[in-house]
Each structure stands twice: as structure tokens, then as C-alpha cells.
Design a protein around this motif. Sequence first.
Motif, short mmCIF file in Angstrom:
data_model
loop_
_atom_site.label_atom_id
_atom_site.label_comp_id
_atom_site.label_asym_id
_atom_site.label_seq_id
_atom_site.Cartn_x
_atom_site.Cartn_y
_atom_site.Cartn_z
N ASP A 327 0.82 -1.21 0.00
CA ASP A 327 0.00 0.00 0.00
C ASP A 327 0.86 1.26 0.00
O ASP A 327 0.59 2.22 -0.72
CB ASP A 327 -0.92 -0.01 1.23
N PHE A 328 1.93 1.23 0.79
CA PHE A 328 2.81 2.39 0.88
C PHE A 328 3.49 2.68 -0.46
O PHE A 328 3.51 3.82 -0.94
CB PHE A 328 3.87 2.16 1.96
N PHE A 329 4.05 1.65 -1.11
CA PHE A 329 4.76 1.85 -2.37
C PHE A 329 3.81 2.20 -3.51
O PHE A 329 4.19 2.92 -4.43
CB PHE A 329 5.60 0.62 -2.70
N LEU A 330 2.58 1.69 -3.46
CA LEU A 330 1.59 2.07 -4.47
C LEU A 330 1.29 3.56 -4.37
O LEU A 330 1.21 4.27 -5.38
CB LEU A 330 0.31 1.26 -4.30
N GLU A 331 1.14 4.04 -3.15
CA GLU A 331 0.85 5.46 -2.96
C GLU A 331 2.05 6.32 -3.36
O GLU A 331 1.90 7.35 -4.03
CB GLU A 331 0.49 5.72 -1.50
N GLY A 359 14.76 -10.63 -2.88
CA GLY A 359 15.33 -9.29 -2.86
C GLY A 359 14.70 -8.38 -1.84
O GLY A 359 15.02 -7.19 -1.75
N ASN A 360 13.76 -8.93 -1.05
CA ASN A 360 13.15 -8.23 0.08
C ASN A 360 12.46 -6.92 -0.32
O ASN A 360 11.86 -6.85 -1.39
CB ASN A 360 14.20 -8.02 1.18
N ILE A 361 12.56 -5.90 0.53
CA ILE A 361 11.80 -4.67 0.34
C ILE A 361 12.20 -3.94 -0.94
O ILE A 361 11.36 -3.38 -1.64
CB ILE A 361 11.96 -3.75 1.56
N ARG A 362 13.49 -3.99 -1.27
CA ARG A 362 13.94 -3.32 -2.49
C ARG A 362 13.30 -3.97 -3.72
O ARG A 362 12.85 -3.27 -4.63
CB ARG A 362 15.46 -3.39 -2.60
N GLU A 363 13.25 -5.29 -3.73
CA GLU A 363 12.63 -5.99 -4.85
C GLU A 363 11.14 -5.66 -4.93
O GLU A 363 10.60 -5.42 -6.02
CB GLU A 363 12.82 -7.50 -4.72
N LEU A 364 10.47 -5.64 -3.79
CA LEU A 364 9.04 -5.31 -3.76
C LEU A 364 8.79 -3.92 -4.32
O LEU A 364 7.88 -3.72 -5.14
CB LEU A 364 8.52 -5.42 -2.33
N ARG A 365 9.61 -2.96 -3.89
CA ARG A 365 9.44 -1.59 -4.37
C ARG A 365 9.60 -1.51 -5.89
O ARG A 365 8.81 -0.86 -6.58
CB ARG A 365 10.46 -0.67 -3.69
N ASN A 366 10.62 -2.18 -6.41
CA ASN A 366 10.86 -2.14 -7.86
C ASN A 366 9.74 -2.83 -8.64
O ASN A 366 9.35 -2.35 -9.72
CB ASN A 366 12.20 -2.81 -8.17
N VAL A 367 9.22 -3.93 -8.10
CA VAL A 367 8.12 -4.63 -8.77
C VAL A 367 6.88 -3.74 -8.83
O VAL A 367 6.20 -3.65 -9.87
CB VAL A 367 7.80 -5.96 -8.04
N ILE A 368 6.60 -3.06 -7.74
CA ILE A 368 5.41 -2.20 -7.71
C ILE A 368 5.57 -1.00 -8.63
O ILE A 368 4.64 -0.61 -9.35
CB ILE A 368 5.12 -1.76 -6.26
N ARG A 369 6.76 -0.41 -8.66
CA ARG A 369 7.00 0.72 -9.56
C ARG A 369 6.82 0.28 -11.02
O ARG A 369 6.19 0.99 -11.81
CB ARG A 369 8.41 1.26 -9.34
N ARG A 370 7.36 -0.89 -11.36
CA ARG A 370 7.24 -1.38 -12.73
C ARG A 370 5.80 -1.71 -13.06
O ARG A 370 5.29 -1.36 -14.14
CB ARG A 370 8.12 -2.62 -12.90
N SER A 371 5.11 -2.38 -12.16
CA SER A 371 3.74 -2.82 -12.42
C SER A 371 2.79 -1.64 -12.55
O SER A 371 1.84 -1.70 -13.34
CB SER A 371 3.27 -3.75 -11.28
N THR A 372 3.04 -0.59 -11.79
CA THR A 372 2.16 0.58 -11.85
C THR A 372 2.13 1.20 -13.24
O THR A 372 1.12 1.75 -13.68
CB THR A 372 2.59 1.63 -10.80
N LEU A 373 3.23 1.10 -13.96
CA LEU A 373 3.28 1.64 -15.32
C LEU A 373 2.28 0.96 -16.23
O LEU A 373 1.85 1.54 -17.24
CB LEU A 373 4.70 1.49 -15.89
N PHE A 374 1.93 -0.29 -15.91
CA PHE A 374 1.03 -1.06 -16.77
C PHE A 374 -0.40 -1.11 -16.23
O PHE A 374 -1.20 -1.91 -16.69
CB PHE A 374 1.57 -2.49 -16.93
#
Length: 466
Positions: A327-331, A359-374
Motif C-alpha cells: 500500500d505504501f509503495f503504491l501510494e 530481494g526483500n523490500i527493495r525488490e518489492l518496491r521495484n516490482v510495484i513501480r514497474r507494475s504501476t506503469l502497466f
Amino acid sequence: MKHILVVDNQISNCDLLSKFLTKKDYKVTTTTRGQTALEMLQKRRYDLILAEYRLPDISGTLFFDQVDKWDPNAKMILMGKGVNLKNAIAMIQKGVKNFIEKPLNPDELLEAIQEAEKITLPQMEDRTSASNTQQAANLPSDMVTGKSKKARAIIEQVERVGPTNFSVIVQGETGTGKESLARLIHQKSLRKDAPFVAVDCGCLSREIAGSELFGHEKGAFTGAAFQKTGFFEQANGGTIFLDEIANLPMDIQIALLRALQEKVIRKVGGSKEIPIDVRIIAATNENLLQKSGTSNFREDLYFRLCEYTLEIPPLRERPEDLPLFIDFFLEQTGKELGRPKAKFCKEASDLLTEYYWPGNIRELRNVIRRSTLFSDSESLIGKDSLPPRITTYKDTLFSADEPSESEESIPTVKKGDLRSTALKAESRRIMEVLEKVRYNKTKAAEVLNIHRKTLYVKIKSLNIPC
């Protein structure tokens, strides 16, 4: 009016850029030194940083790294003459908005600035508000609002050790947020109004480590055209964070040990001892206690640093915190992209919950940033927007439960025969490795030199508890 910070080693270039950009309705501040620019950036936020790649007192790479650690949303354009194309591309990949060749073309410069302006970021006029936003943006949410038992235990330890002057070792897997935890410790200390300087020891080779950490005198070595202030002097009165400290060369470890014991440093090429008052927070993804005393890490340095040790649990060990992070990274990503906050469909959300997150929190953040683009027109993120490693992870686990045709099925252990004795020895060895790597199965497979799927098969067949 947009405010641009110009950092160029030539005063004449600063004057020319100031006049040109002022005519284009920009407010401009200039300096010829990178360290001065870093001090200015600690006091307020600029809409854009236009910096020379080869500064007299700090390299363009280190300058960008320092700015990025303080404010990941900072927009920077680098400029330089005769810069290697590979270096320019590497800097853009790290996050620099553009790299302009000198001598500057006014139209090209203006176009690059306008392109950088198109990226929507939260507006922050002063460094105080920027610092607060930085804590919210950079500190992983498990350090602030995590509700799991392990997350609460970490926060309780931070509250206890923060106000002290103890040296702290932060241990945890890659991507767990060791630097964020170090910043939180600094914020809880009596040094919170003094500098926090983060240093990536993995980037410090033997040739430059002494100069970067302790500074150097003019003429100390070929190319030392100016006196340099090192990271320890920059952090004086505050906290220095030494990330991946196990990567420091052995001779630098000796100098570091002396600096910690005597509370003085000496610049490379200098004879004067400079008193320092710095708190040390060191981070590592290895077990420093096991590594100390070897040819790679000094035992006396370890015992000097380990006045307090904090272990950050991996993300997979606190699944109840995962929805908070998502939720935090989506926002955060929505604000960065100037879009409404996206959300995952149920199928995609289930896949995120089931994934291992090596990859823990860093991997999660990157996945969410990438997914949000789509995300679609309704800001919904579907399964197809996730990386293949996540969408196929469940299938991989199922296939690991059944041995492949090329893998011999491991029989049930029977008492007495030679094969059962070998299987018992194999079971003990797997348990030893799992304990050493804190049950990180990916690392265990690497140590055992077997495929991760094979390890899963052996764990299940041998009834190894983990």
C-alpha cells in the motif's frame, strides 16, 4: 519560479549559465565545489541540479550517490567534456535525467531542462519538510508502521539504542532496508540535527578508499589538485553509515580501527591529526562474527564495532506486514508518476503474497513501480503486469515437490544400511548450512552447489524442519 542549482568547476561557466537561465525565468544558485553543493542541498531542496561530471573535490558518480541517498526524487542533469560514453550511460541508468556534452548548446540545454521538468514530483520548498518526506519515502514501512512481532521488536531495539552513542552493526539480507534502519537510529539519537553520511564501502577500491573516507591534501598523489574533505569530516558531530563494511580493503580497516579508537583521522598525504566525533553504524549482509579473524576482516575491528547488533528479518518472515508495504509503495509511486493510486487485482495480489521475495523490500518496491506503469484506465494492476519470476513462482514450487526425471527420488531413511547412513549425513549437512545462512534457501543452495529445486526436494524428502 523554478530554482536550479548549478555546480561547475569554472566560475566563468557558472556566470554564463546563471545569466542564460535567469533570462529564461529560472532562479539560479551557483557553486564551484561539490561539497559546498551537498551542504546547500541539506538546507533546502532545488527543482533541478545541473552539475559538472568532473568536480574538483568529488567525482560526479559520488556526488550523485550522495544526493540520491539524501533525496531519491532529486532531478539531476550532468554535463562534461570528453566523458566516456559508457560512463554517461551508466549514470543515466542510475537515475541521472540527462548527460550533456560540453561545450554546451543553449537549445539542447534548455530542452534537457524542460524534459526533466515534465516528471511530476511532490513539491518541497525547504529541507525540513524534505527531511520529513524523506523519512516517509525512504524508510521501509515495517520500520515505522509494521505490525508483525518481529517488526515491533526491531523498533523497540531502535528506541533503546538510538539515544546512545553505541556503535551498531546492522545485519540483514540484501534489500531489507539496512540504510533506512540506520537513518531511523540517527533520527532517534541526540545527533539527529547533525549530518548523516552514508558510504557504500563496496564502491571503495584500495586506491580511493583512504581519500574518500579521510580526505587528502593537495598534491598527495597524481591528480590531487585540491584538498579534499573526507566522509568522516563531513559527518563530524553526526553519524556515518558504512554499508557493506566487509568489502573494505584490509589496510583501510586498520586505518578505520585507529580512527575509532583514537577519535582522530589523518588525511592522505597529511601530517596533522584531525579530531572527530562520529557515531558509527555499519551494515552487512554477511555474518561478520564468522568472517572476523580471517584474512578478509579484522577481528579487533569487529569487536570495536559490535557494541550493539541489530538483525533485520527478511520480508518472507513477516508476511503480515506485506500489505502495508504494498500500500505504501503504491501510494508513493502514484505520487511520483502523477497518477491516481493503483491497486492490484485479487489474482495479482495473491501472487505477491505467495512469492518468496529474495530481494526483500527493495525488490518489492521495484516490482510495484514497474507494475504501476502497466495499470489500466481504472488504475487496476493485473497479473500480466507482474514479472515472470513472480507469476511462475507457484508453479516452480509445485514442480519442486516432484523430482524431475533426471533427479533420483530420495527414499525414506531406513535404519542400519549404508544408504541410510549417507542420507543422515546429507540431512545433517543441509541443516548446518541452513542454520548458517539463517534459512535462506537460495543461499543454502549456492553453498551446497545444487539447484534450488533440488534443495526443496531434499528438504521435503528428508523431513528437514525449516
